[in-house]
Structures are given as C-alpha cells and as structure tokens.
Motif scaffolding. Structure first.
Motif, PDB file in Angstrom:
ATOM      1  N   ILE A  79       0.857  -1.187   0.000  1.00  0.00           N
ATOM      2  CA  ILE A  79       0.000   0.000   0.000  1.00  0.00           C
ATOM      3  C   ILE A  79       0.891   1.233   0.000  1.00  0.00           C
ATOM      4  CG2 ILE A  79      -1.742   1.272   1.306  1.00  0.00           C
ATOM      5  CD1 ILE A  79      -2.618  -1.425   2.527  1.00  0.00           C
ATOM      6  N   TRP A  80       0.513   2.250  -0.766  1.00  0.00           N
ATOM      7  CA  TRP A  80       1.277   3.504  -0.784  1.00  0.00           C
ATOM      8  C   TRP A  80       1.334   4.092   0.613  1.00  0.00           C
ATOM      9  CZ3 TRP A  80       4.024   3.207  -4.720  1.00  0.00           C
ATOM     10  CH2 TRP A  80       3.554   3.026  -6.009  1.00  0.00           C
ATOM     11  N   ASN A  81       2.415   4.795   0.904  1.00  0.00           N
ATOM     12  CA  ASN A  81       2.590   5.340   2.252  1.00  0.00           C
ATOM     13  C   ASN A  81       1.683   6.523   2.574  1.00  0.00           C
ATOM     14  OD1 ASN A  81       3.941   7.133   0.630  1.00  0.00           O
ATOM     15  ND2 ASN A  81       5.808   7.164   1.835  1.00  0.00           N
ATOM     16  N   ILE A  82       0.878   6.982   1.627  1.00  0.00           N
ATOM     17  CA  ILE A  82      -0.074   8.050   1.952  1.00  0.00           C
ATOM     18  C   ILE A  82      -1.142   7.554   2.926  1.00  0.00           C
ATOM     19  CG2 ILE A  82       0.270   9.360  -0.174  1.00  0.00           C
ATOM     20  CD1 ILE A  82      -2.373   8.140  -1.199  1.00  0.00           C
ATOM     21  N   SER A  85      -1.036   7.281   8.030  1.00  0.00           N
ATOM     22  CA  SER A  85      -1.725   7.781   9.228  1.00  0.00           C
ATOM     23  C   SER A  85      -2.955   6.950   9.580  1.00  0.00           C
ATOM     24  CB  SER A  85      -2.096   9.253   9.067  1.00  0.00           C
ATOM     25  OG  SER A  85      -2.951   9.426   7.968  1.00  0.00           O
ATOM     26  N   SER A  86      -3.631   6.410   8.585  1.00  0.00           N
ATOM     27  CA  SER A  86      -4.832   5.628   8.884  1.00  0.00           C
ATOM     28  C   SER A  86      -4.528   4.163   9.211  1.00  0.00           C
ATOM     29  CB  SER A  86      -5.828   5.709   7.721  1.00  0.00           C
ATOM     30  OG  SER A  86      -5.308   5.079   6.576  1.00  0.00           O
ATOM     31  N   LEU A  87      -3.299   3.719   8.961  1.00  0.00           N
ATOM     32  CA  LEU A  87      -2.944   2.321   9.224  1.00  0.00           C
ATOM     33  C   LEU A  87      -1.937   2.145  10.355  1.00  0.00           C
ATOM     34  CD1 LEU A  87      -2.567   1.074   5.522  1.00  0.00           C
ATOM     35  CD2 LEU A  87      -4.540   0.842   7.029  1.00  0.00           C
ATOM     36  N   LYS A  88      -1.410   3.249  10.881  1.00  0.00           N
ATOM     37  CA  LYS A  88      -0.304   3.136  11.834  1.00  0.00           C
ATOM     38  C   LYS A  88      -0.664   2.398  13.119  1.00  0.00           C
ATOM     39  CE  LYS A  88      -0.842   7.802  13.653  1.00  0.00           C
ATOM     40  NZ  LYS A  88      -0.241   9.114  13.718  1.00  0.00           N
ATOM     41  N   GLU A  89      -1.917   2.409  13.513  1.00  0.00           N
ATOM     42  CA  GLU A  89      -2.306   1.730  14.756  1.00  0.00           C
ATOM     43  C   GLU A  89      -2.368   0.209  14.601  1.00  0.00           C
ATOM     44  OE1 GLU A  89      -2.543   3.335  17.647  1.00  0.00           O
ATOM     45  OE2 GLU A  89      -2.015   5.160  16.529  1.00  0.00           O
ATOM     46  N   ILE A  90      -2.540  -0.265  13.388  1.00  0.00           N
ATOM     47  CA  ILE A  90      -2.726  -1.710  13.191  1.00  0.00           C
ATOM     48  C   ILE A  90      -1.592  -2.364  12.408  1.00  0.00           C
ATOM     49  CG2 ILE A  90      -5.240  -1.579  13.318  1.00  0.00           C
ATOM     50  CD1 ILE A  90      -5.233  -1.830  10.205  1.00  0.00           C
ATOM     51  N   SER A  91      -0.587  -1.564  12.019  1.00  0.00           N
ATOM     52  CA  SER A  91       0.433  -2.125  11.141  1.00  0.00           C
ATOM     53  C   SER A  91       1.836  -1.695  11.503  1.00  0.00           C
ATOM     54  CB  SER A  91       0.151  -1.683   9.705  1.00  0.00           C
ATOM     55  OG  SER A  91       0.357  -0.290   9.581  1.00  0.00           O
ATOM     56  N   LYS A  92       2.752  -2.377  10.892  1.00  0.00           N
ATOM     57  CA  LYS A  92       4.159  -2.014  10.919  1.00  0.00           C
ATOM     58  C   LYS A  92       4.587  -1.916   9.460  1.00  0.00           C
ATOM     59  CE  LYS A  92       8.647  -3.597  12.506  1.00  0.00           C
ATOM     60  NZ  LYS A  92       9.388  -4.674  13.160  1.00  0.00           N
ATOM     61  N   ILE A  93       5.351  -0.884   9.138  1.00  0.00           N
ATOM     62  CA  ILE A  93       5.823  -0.734   7.763  1.00  0.00           C
ATOM     63  C   ILE A  93       7.124  -1.510   7.618  1.00  0.00           C
ATOM     64  CG2 ILE A  93       6.676   0.863   6.021  1.00  0.00           C
ATOM     65  CD1 ILE A  93       4.882   2.993   7.256  1.00  0.00           C
ATOM     66  N   LYS A 136       8.208  19.375   7.005  1.00  0.00           N
ATOM     67  CA  LYS A 136       7.689  18.781   8.239  1.00  0.00           C
ATOM     68  C   LYS A 136       6.359  18.074   7.975  1.00  0.00           C
ATOM     69  CE  LYS A 136       6.186  19.899  12.884  1.00  0.00           C
ATOM     70  NZ  LYS A 136       5.676  20.945  13.751  1.00  0.00           N
ATOM     71  N   ILE A 137       5.485  18.718   7.237  1.00  0.00           N
ATOM     72  CA  ILE A 137       4.180  18.134   6.903  1.00  0.00           C
ATOM     73  C   ILE A 137       4.366  16.889   6.043  1.00  0.00           C
ATOM     74  CG2 ILE A 137       2.034  18.506   5.615  1.00  0.00           C
ATOM     75  CD1 ILE A 137       2.325  21.510   6.497  1.00  0.00           C
ATOM     76  N   VAL A 138       5.258  16.968   5.068  1.00  0.00           N
ATOM     77  CA  VAL A 138       5.513  15.839   4.173  1.00  0.00           C
ATOM     78  C   VAL A 138       6.059  14.647   4.960  1.00  0.00           C
ATOM     79  CG1 VAL A 138       6.960  15.078   2.229  1.00  0.00           C
ATOM     80  CG2 VAL A 138       5.799  17.286   2.123  1.00  0.00           C
ATOM     81  N   ARG A 139       6.972  14.902   5.887  1.00  0.00           N
ATOM     82  CA  ARG A 139       7.513  13.818   6.730  1.00  0.00           C
ATOM     83  C   ARG A 139       6.415  13.183   7.576  1.00  0.00           C
ATOM     84  NH1 ARG A 139      11.747  17.718   7.842  1.00  0.00           N
ATOM     85  NH2 ARG A 139      13.504  17.230   6.488  1.00  0.00           N
ATOM     86  N   GLU A 140       5.514  14.016   8.122  1.00  0.00           N
ATOM     87  CA  GLU A 140       4.408  13.495   8.935  1.00  0.00           C
ATOM     88  C   GLU A 140       3.497  12.585   8.123  1.00  0.00           C
ATOM     89  OE1 GLU A 140       2.522  16.976  10.527  1.00  0.00           O
ATOM     90  OE2 GLU A 140       4.149  17.350  11.948  1.00  0.00           O
ATOM     91  N   LYS A 141       3.429  12.802   6.817  1.00  0.00           N
ATOM     92  CA  LYS A 141       2.599  11.973   5.942  1.00  0.00           C
ATOM     93  C   LYS A 141       3.319  10.692   5.524  1.00  0.00           C
ATOM     94  CE  LYS A 141      -0.900  14.768   5.735  1.00  0.00           C
ATOM     95  NZ  LYS A 141      -2.126  14.430   6.404  1.00  0.00           N
ATOM     96  N   GLY A 142       4.581  10.533   5.950  1.00  0.00           N
ATOM     97  CA  GLY A 142       5.306   9.298   5.677  1.00  0.00           C
ATOM     98  C   GLY A 142       6.221   9.346   4.472  1.00  0.00           C
ATOM     99  N   PHE A 143       6.522  10.528   3.951  1.00  0.00           N
ATOM    100  CA  PHE A 143       7.392  10.651   2.787  1.00  0.00           C
ATOM    101  C   PHE A 143       8.774  11.148   3.196  1.00  0.00           C
ATOM    102  CE2 PHE A 143       3.140  11.094   1.079  1.00  0.00           C
ATOM    103  CZ  PHE A 143       3.186  10.315  -0.062  1.00  0.00           C
TER     104      PHE A 143
END
Length: 156
Positions: A79-82, A85-93, A136-143
């Motif tokens: 899944i794309w890293n965008i 934020s919606s998957l961080k509680e249930i997953s590990k990248i 900073k915003i881009v990093r928070e989104k996982g990029f």
C-alpha cells in the motif's frame, strides 16, 4: 509493505513473507493501480517469489486493498505510504529491499518552465515547497523530503 502489527516482529523484508503466520498478502490489481505493478516487481526479486505468489490476493483497486487490510482480511499488503496515518495503529511498515535486493528511490522534481507566464511566482512556489514547514508536513505523511534522507533510512 504494511504488515499487521502482531506479525511485524517476524517480518523484516520481502523474503519473510513466506513465514507460515502470513496467510494472505494483498496487492491492488496491476491493471488498475501502479502500486500493484510495483508490488509484483518487488515480489519477483525475491528468491521465494513462487511461494509468495501463492499467498497473493488481488484487490480491484487501492481503496479495496486498504479496506481488506483494515478489516484483517490480509496479513500484509503493498500500500502507498499516503495511508500511513490511517494504518499506523494496526500495522508495521516493512521496507522490502532490506533483503538486499536492488531498489529505486522515487522522487519528484519541480522546475520553472521557460514558457511560464509568471516565473517569479513559480520560483516562489518552489521555494515554498522546499521550506522546512512543508518538509515537516511531508515527513508526517510518511514521505522522505530528500534523497539523502531516503538513503540514510534504507541503511538502518
């Protein structure tokens, strides 16, 4: 590659998807989503590609794949890293290249066209995109925000 949090400690790269705890691996339909094509390219580099492919289930698009992952219908999904934020509680990248297979770092380039009607404003916009506030915003989104950042991360 997102892996369900309870499996994350046993999975560190693409080859680990042969782990018996991983029952289903989701990809988006390569005919509908570039992420599906990239997933197949990554899988095909693995020495265990045949075993991994037997676990693959194909979603019609990225939205369906994310839903499957959230519902627990798949144990791992490309899944794309965008969606971080919606998957961080249930997953590990998991970064699939950690097995030592070749990978490419993708990045976007911004430039001002010589036919721009307002080159000064275009340059100002590019400077804004490169500002620390935007990074900073881009990093928070996982990029990653630059090539070196990605290189350093891959070395971990």
């Amino acid at each position: 590659l997102y892996v369900r949090k309870d499996l994350g400690d046993n999975i560190s790269c693409i080859d680990d998807l042969v782990n018996s705890d991983v029952k289903k691996i989701g990809i988006a339909d390569p005919k509908a989503a570039p992420a599906g094509v990239e997933a197949l390219q990554i899988i095909n580099k693995s020495i265990y590609k045949e075993e991994i492919m037997r676990k693959i289930v194909v979603a019609k698009d990225m939205g369906e794949l994310v839903t499957w992952f959230k519902m627990g219908a798949v144990d791992a999904a490309f899944i794309w890293n965008i969606y971080n934020s919606s998957l961080k509680e249930i997953s590990k990248i998991i970064y699939p290249w950690r097995c030592g297979y070749e990978t490419n770092i993708y990045y976007s380039i911004a430039y001002v066209s010589k036919t721009s009607k307002n080159p000064d404003l275009a340059r100002e916009f590019i400077r804004f995109l490169g500002s620390e506030d935007v990074k900073k915003i881009v990093r928070e989104k996982g990029f990653f925000t630059d090539y070196q950042e990605a290189e350093n991360f891959m070395k971990r």
